[in-house]
Design an enzyme around this catalytic site. Structure first.
Site, PDB file in Angstrom:
ATOM      1  N   HIS A 190       2.066   2.033  -3.368  1.00  0.00           N
ATOM      2  CA  HIS A 190       1.198   3.099  -3.876  1.00  0.00           C
ATOM      3  C   HIS A 190       1.809   4.496  -3.795  1.00  0.00           C
ATOM      4  O   HIS A 190       1.138   5.475  -4.038  1.00  0.00           O
ATOM      5  CB  HIS A 190      -0.138   3.105  -3.126  1.00  0.00           C
ATOM      6  N   ASP A 244       0.848  -1.191   0.000  1.00  0.00           N
ATOM      7  CA  ASP A 244       0.000   0.000   0.000  1.00  0.00           C
ATOM      8  C   ASP A 244       0.886   1.243   0.000  1.00  0.00           C
ATOM      9  O   ASP A 244       1.955   1.229  -0.602  1.00  0.00           O
ATOM     10  CB  ASP A 244      -0.969  -0.054   1.195  1.00  0.00           C
TER      11      ASP A 244
END
Ligand SMILES: *[C@@H]1O[C@H](CO)[C@@H](O)[C@H](O)[C@H]1NC(C)=O
Ligand SMILES: *[C@@H]1O[C@H](CO)[C@@H](O)[C@H](O)[C@H]1NC(C)=O
Ligand SMILES: *[C@@H]1O[C@H](CO)[C@@H](O)[C@H](O)[C@H]1NC(C)=O
Ligand SMILES: *[C@@H]1O[C@H](CO)[C@@H](O)[C@H](O)[C@H]1NC(C)=O
Ligand SMILES: *[C@@H]1O[C@H](CO)[C@@H](O)[C@H](O)[C@H]1NC(C)=O
Length: 393
Positions: A245, A222
């Site tokens: 991310h 993430d």
């Protein structure tokens, strides 16, 4: 331009605080967790020994103390609350490895190693913190976890904390979570977790001020570093992010009140194989300076409509994004949209400035584009792809 460097005095005073803390700690007494009964054989549950060592050092010490977790050993640990306030400053010298007992908890508990209400704390060493998160990831992917997964390490209501040199892997959720804390320095950290593990942010900061993240390498499933409501005065420098991310700022606009994230300075960072280089949802006064992009899906993105959990109220889209600077940003994009400025009609983004931004397609021969909705600001001469909605200066 002058504003760009204006957080340097802040950083310097932060370093001075840490030097002072280190100076005080030069006279600390060192204790070894093994002397409190920890085995470190990788099989025995050493939780109680750690709890005993902590409570003794925290509450019975008569001066600054260090707790040594010796190298060459692996300590198996259940969740632990390292509760303050403590009498004196504490060093946690983590040279051995810590491993979370692999179980899904049956009650609500947010973190594996939770540090709470501590006022001078240095956690450092060459040890590895293994959150053994695979079972949490799989129940999460099936939407079947009884409770939120745990963070590897969480600071809650702490001040003057330094975390240095550790390696963190396989957290059930975020690897380091910083909440309601002040003067936090995180440096020389390595975080690595499979890129398909859910919500395993590297470092998450909220409701905290004066936070430095530097000289680190972070690859997760993430966000590399995420900053949500109330993250103020945060510097992220010399961090290599990817896969994952990228950096997200102010993204958690979950229904209701949203305190703005602000005064964020991201410099000298590299993003590789991430979905964004720096995404912001609800935030102001952010600078991205000297940033390299290597196969990034949305290298530059501001998306006021970002709503990862589909629980956002319409109100959240009305929180302003303002004063976001991009200076010296270069590299390749894997999406056609290298620059996205996606702002709301009711509260347009203002003060978006760009100078010397050069993004190209990771696929040879392909063009990249920019997309701009309700964004205002200005751009220097060397902007590629061009961003027509920003006035050229
Ligand atoms: C630590 O201090 C508490 C009181 O603050 C006391 O009850 C306890 O016995 C002390 N423990 C040791 C090992 O001295
Ligand atoms: C950047 O961080 C890396 C560790 O990730 C370190 O080796 C390097 O020295 C740092 N560079 C600078 C200029 O501080
Ligand atoms: C913007 O943020 C920087 C830190 O990145 C800070 O030094 C500066 O004072 C802030 N500017 C405003 C106008 O708040
Ligand atoms: C970023 O790197 C430049 C040199 O390229 C250096 O002068 C500057 O101090 C660095 N900034 C931070 C915040 O580390
Ligand atoms: C931009 O915002 C709109 C909502 O108006 C949304 O449908 C769209 O997916 C967003 N685009 C990107 C690239 O985030």
């Amino acid at each position: 331009m002058e504003r760009l460097g204006s957080n340097v005095p802040g950083l310097i005073s932060l370093f001075v605080i840490f030097l002072l803390a280190a100076g005080i700690l030069a006279h600390e007494t060192t204790y070894n967790v093994v002397d409190f009964g920890a085995k470190g054989d990788g099989y025995t549950d050493d939780t109680q020994a750690f709890v005993n060592a902590w409570s003794w050092i925290c509450r019975n010490s008569t001066g600054p103390s260090a707790l040594l977790i010796p190298a060459g050993k692996t300590f198996l640990l259940d969740r632990i609350v390292f509760q303050g306030p403590c009498n004196y400053a504490i060093h946690l010298k983590v040279d051995g490895n810590l491993k979370r007992i692999n179980e899904i908890w049956k009650d609500k508990f947010n973190s594996w190693l939770l540090f709470i209400r501590i006022s001078v704390l240095n956690i450092y060493g060459s040890g590895e913190l293994d959150g053994q998160g695979t079972d949490w990831w799989s129940c999460k992917m099936k939407n079947k976890c009884p409770f939120e997964a745990a963070h590897n390490l969480e600071l809650l209501s702490c001040t003057n904390v330094q975390i240095w040199g550790l390696k963190l892997i396989n957290s059930p959720m975020m690897h380091i979570a910083v909440g309601q804390s002040e003067n936090v320095y995180i440096g020389g950290i390595t975080i690595s977790t499979p890129s398909d593990s859910p919500n395993t942010d590297g470092i998450h900061i909220q409701k905290s001020q004066h936070v430095v993240v530097t000289d680190s390498v972070i690859g997760t499933g993430d966000d590399c570093v995420s900053m949500s409501d109330g993250a103020v005065d945060v510097s992220v420098s010399n961090v290599t992010c990817g896969p994952g991310h990228g950096i997200s700022i102010g993204s958690l606009g979950i229904a209701g009140t949203v305190a703005t994230a602000s005064d964020i300075y991201v410099s000298n960072c590299t993003f590789s194989q991430t979905t964004n280089g720096g995404g912001s949802g609800f935030a102001r006064n952010i600078s991205f300076v000297n940033i390299k992009m290597n196969e990034v899906y949305y290298p530059i993105i501001i998306d006021q409509y970002y709503c990862p959990h589909k629980r956002c109220s319409y109100k959240t889209a009305a929180v302003q994004v303002s004063d976001v600077k991009y200076l010296d940003v270069a590299g390749s994009s894997t999406s056609k949209l290298a620059i996205t400025l996606n702002c709301s009609q009711t509260v347009p983004c203002t003060g978006i400035t760009m100078d010397n931004v050069n993004l190209w397609s990771a696929d040879q021969g392909q063009q990249v584009q920019s997309n701009c909705i309700n964004a205002k600001g200005s751009a220097g001469n060397k902007i590629s792809p061009a961003v027509p909605c920003l006035t050229t200066y």
